[in-house]
Write a protein that holds these residues in place. Structure first.
Motif, PDB file in Angstrom:
ATOM      1  N   ASP A  26      41.617 103.572  85.294  1.00  0.00           N
ATOM      2  CA  ASP A  26      41.030 104.267  84.149  1.00  0.00           C
ATOM      3  C   ASP A  26      41.937 105.397  83.668  1.00  0.00           C
ATOM      4  O   ASP A  26      42.115 105.590  82.449  1.00  0.00           O
ATOM      5  N   ALA A  27      42.504 106.141  84.612  1.00  0.00           N
ATOM      6  CA  ALA A  27      43.411 107.223  84.229  1.00  0.00           C
ATOM      7  C   ALA A  27      44.669 106.674  83.567  1.00  0.00           C
ATOM      8  O   ALA A  27      45.178 107.239  82.586  1.00  0.00           O
ATOM      9  N   ALA A  28      45.196 105.562  84.113  1.00  0.00           N
ATOM     10  CA  ALA A  28      46.385 104.952  83.512  1.00  0.00           C
ATOM     11  C   ALA A  28      46.096 104.456  82.106  1.00  0.00           C
ATOM     12  O   ALA A  28      46.927 104.605  81.195  1.00  0.00           O
ATOM     13  N   HIS A  29      44.930 103.883  81.890  1.00  0.00           N
ATOM     14  CA  HIS A  29      44.572 103.417  80.548  1.00  0.00           C
ATOM     15  C   HIS A  29      44.469 104.589  79.574  1.00  0.00           C
ATOM     16  O   HIS A  29      44.880 104.489  78.406  1.00  0.00           O
ATOM     17  N   ALA A  30      43.926 105.709  80.055  1.00  0.00           N
ATOM     18  CA  ALA A  30      43.804 106.875  79.185  1.00  0.00           C
ATOM     19  C   ALA A  30      45.159 107.489  78.866  1.00  0.00           C
ATOM     20  O   ALA A  30      45.316 108.176  77.846  1.00  0.00           O
ATOM     21  N   SER A  31      46.178 107.245  79.700  1.00  0.00           N
ATOM     22  CA  SER A  31      47.501 107.853  79.486  1.00  0.00           C
ATOM     23  C   SER A  31      48.383 107.038  78.546  1.00  0.00           C
ATOM     24  O   SER A  31      49.438 107.525  78.121  1.00  0.00           O
ATOM     25  N   ILE A  32      47.988 105.814  78.239  1.00  0.00           N
ATOM     26  CA  ILE A  32      48.868 104.943  77.448  1.00  0.00           C
ATOM     27  C   ILE A  32      49.072 105.500  76.049  1.00  0.00           C
ATOM     28  O   ILE A  32      50.218 105.628  75.563  1.00  0.00           O
ATOM     29  N   ALA A  33      47.976 105.820  75.380  1.00  0.00           N
ATOM     30  CA  ALA A  33      48.081 106.301  73.998  1.00  0.00           C
ATOM     31  C   ALA A  33      48.911 107.589  73.897  1.00  0.00           C
ATOM     32  O   ALA A  33      49.834 107.676  73.066  1.00  0.00           O
ATOM     33  N   PRO A  34      48.631 108.640  74.721  1.00  0.00           N
ATOM     34  CA  PRO A  34      49.484 109.839  74.640  1.00  0.00           C
ATOM     35  C   PRO A  34      50.955 109.550  74.946  1.00  0.00           C
ATOM     36  O   PRO A  34      51.854 110.118  74.314  1.00  0.00           O
ATOM     37  N   ALA A  35      51.210 108.649  75.950  1.00  0.00           N
ATOM     38  CA  ALA A  35      52.598 108.354  76.304  1.00  0.00           C
ATOM     39  C   ALA A  35      53.328 107.653  75.160  1.00  0.00           C
ATOM     40  O   ALA A  35      54.484 107.992  74.830  1.00  0.00           O
ATOM     41  N   VAL A  36      52.669 106.681  74.531  1.00  0.00           N
ATOM     42  CA  VAL A  36      53.309 105.964  73.422  1.00  0.00           C
ATOM     43  C   VAL A  36      53.532 106.890  72.244  1.00  0.00           C
ATOM     44  O   VAL A  36      54.574 106.820  71.563  1.00  0.00           O
ATOM     45  N   CYS A  37      52.586 107.777  71.993  1.00  0.00           N
ATOM     46  CA  CYS A  37      52.736 108.697  70.861  1.00  0.00           C
ATOM     47  C   CYS A  37      53.789 109.772  71.125  1.00  0.00           C
ATOM     48  O   CYS A  37      54.387 110.320  70.181  1.00  0.00           O
ATOM     49  N   SER A  38      54.004 110.114  72.407  1.00  0.00           N
ATOM     50  CA  SER A  38      54.967 111.187  72.707  1.00  0.00           C
ATOM     51  C   SER A  38      56.416 110.719  72.638  1.00  0.00           C
ATOM     52  O   SER A  38      57.333 111.541  72.472  1.00  0.00           O
TER      53      SER A  38
END
Length: 418
Positions: A26-38
């Protein structure tokens, strides 16, 4: 099942780690969008300083890894039906995140300036440290991933600083090392806290399951006890009925008669009202037994109970008093009213067809009726009804006599033949 047994043998805490894996996913899924946007932001910072093909190559690889991570997480959530299923996706998620951490750690090389610029390198280092702090919290749930993440993330930056760094970069590396040490100590404690929390959750769940099971068992036992109690009550009621039931005719016997007489006598005293009873008898019943046999006599007795029970109004009860004599109790009728009711029954029985007897045989009954006054002894009432019955026999049978009409008759039985 074999795989589950093997897993339990190899790792007794696999259920706890499966829950941590679910948290980690769940934490990894939540990190995908911020990582791709950064990544575009990092590319914008590096634009003009780093090589364009390196930057594009890094972004392409990073987005490919993130896309793979999305697919793995989607498959994991589609099969999230059992802790074992979640645990099976753990290696795939781990590989994706390790690849992502390698790319984050290698961003210093991909984004390295064409001309050495210490300030720009420090900016990249601080960027990587910030990303690392965020990912540490995300990866703290799984210890082995966190260990590999440390090594993969900082391998290239540390190697680069040790080989090409100047005094300022080395001092920054010392500060980063202290920072990493504090992060490691925090993550170890945080991971243990998470693990203990999950263990406590499972312990509470097991306790709740046991309580629910105990409740279900107690409910089943209570239901079983209630069923046994009802069955026992039915058995007792049936036993009492059999004790108070005449075996031949099926009507109440003298034991039940005595109980009802006492009850009606007590009710009469309480209400102050009178009630009535009658003793009826089959006429010439001895002749039936002598002529047609006792089996025919028994059949006549059974038919008498059936016929009279069907003709009696509601509230009246019939009891076998002995031999061919029966008692009818009428707690809500006066003497004359009961006599009129029995006289109607007498007339219908006189024209009835009796099985086991010739069609020409006329079977009649005689009866004596008495009014029972409040406080009067029930034995005296029975004696009065008995005298009235014998008066009916003496006067020619097939008739109803009232005890009140016998005031001048001596208290003795008349000479008669049944």
């Amino acid at each position: 099942m074999k795989r589950l047994a093997y897993l339990q043998q190899q790792n007794p805490h696999w259920r706890e780690e499966a829950d941590l894996t679910r948290y980690f996913v769940d934490a990894a899924h939540a990190s995908i969008a911020p990582a791709v946007c950064s990544t575009p932001l990092l590319a914008w910072i590096a634009y003009g300083e780093a090589s364009l093909w390196r930057m594009l190559c890094w972004m392409g690889l990073f987005w490919l890894v993130e896309w793979r991570l999305i697919l793995v997480i989607r498959q994991c959530r589609q099969h999230d039906t059992h802790p074992l299923s979640v645990y099976q996706y753990y290696p795939a998620v781990r590989d994706c995140l390790l690849a992502s951490s390698l790319l984050w750690g290698g961003c210093i090389w991909f984004m390295a300036p064409v001309q050495p610029d210490p300030a720009y390198q420090m900016l990249l280092l601080l960027w990587v440290a910030g990303i690392f702090a965020l990912l540490c919290i995300m990866m703290a749930a799984c210890r082995d991933i966190h260990v590999l993440f440390f090594a993969a993330f900082w391998a290239f930056p540390v190697f680069s600083l040790l080989n090409g760094g100047k005094r300022l970069e080395l001092l920054a590396l010392l500060g980063v090392s202290i920072y990493l040490l504090s992060q490691w100590r925090f993550v170890r404690g945080f991971q243990q806290t998470l693990f203990d929390t999950v263990q406590l959750k499972h312990a509470n769940q097991n306790m709740m399951d046991k309580l629910v099971e105990m409740h279900v068992q107690a409910t089943m036992q209570r239901v079983s006890l209630e069923e046994n109690r009802q069955a026992l009550q039915l058995a007792v009621a049936e036993g009492e009925r059999l004790l108070e039931c005449d075996a031949l005719t099926g009507c109440f016997n003298q034991r039940a008669l005595r109980r009802q007489l006492d009850k009606y006598a007590a009710d009469s005293i309480a209400s102050g009202s009178s009630w009535s009873l009658s003793i009826l008898d089959l006429d010439h019943f001895k002749q039936v037994n002598d002529t047609f046999g006792h089996q025919a006599g028994d059949a006549v007795l059974e038919q008498l109970v059936q016929k009279v029970s069907q003709l009696l109004p509601d509230g009246l009860q019939m009891f076998r008093y002995g031999g061919e004599e029966f008692v009818v109790l009428a707690p809500a009728m006066q003497e004359a009213e009961l006599a009129s009711c029995l006289d109607g029954i007498r007339q219908q029985l006189a024209v009835s067809r009796w099985e086991a007897l010739p069609a020409s045989w006329q079977q009649t009954i005689s009866a004596g009726v008495v009014a029972c006054q409040p406080g009067e002894q029930v034995n005296h009432c029975l004696q009065q009804a008995d005298l009235a019955l014998y008066a009916a026999k003496h006067r020619g049978r097939n008739r109803i006599c009232l005890a009140s009409d016998l005031v001048d008759v001596p208290l003795k039985r008349f000479s008669h033949s049944s």
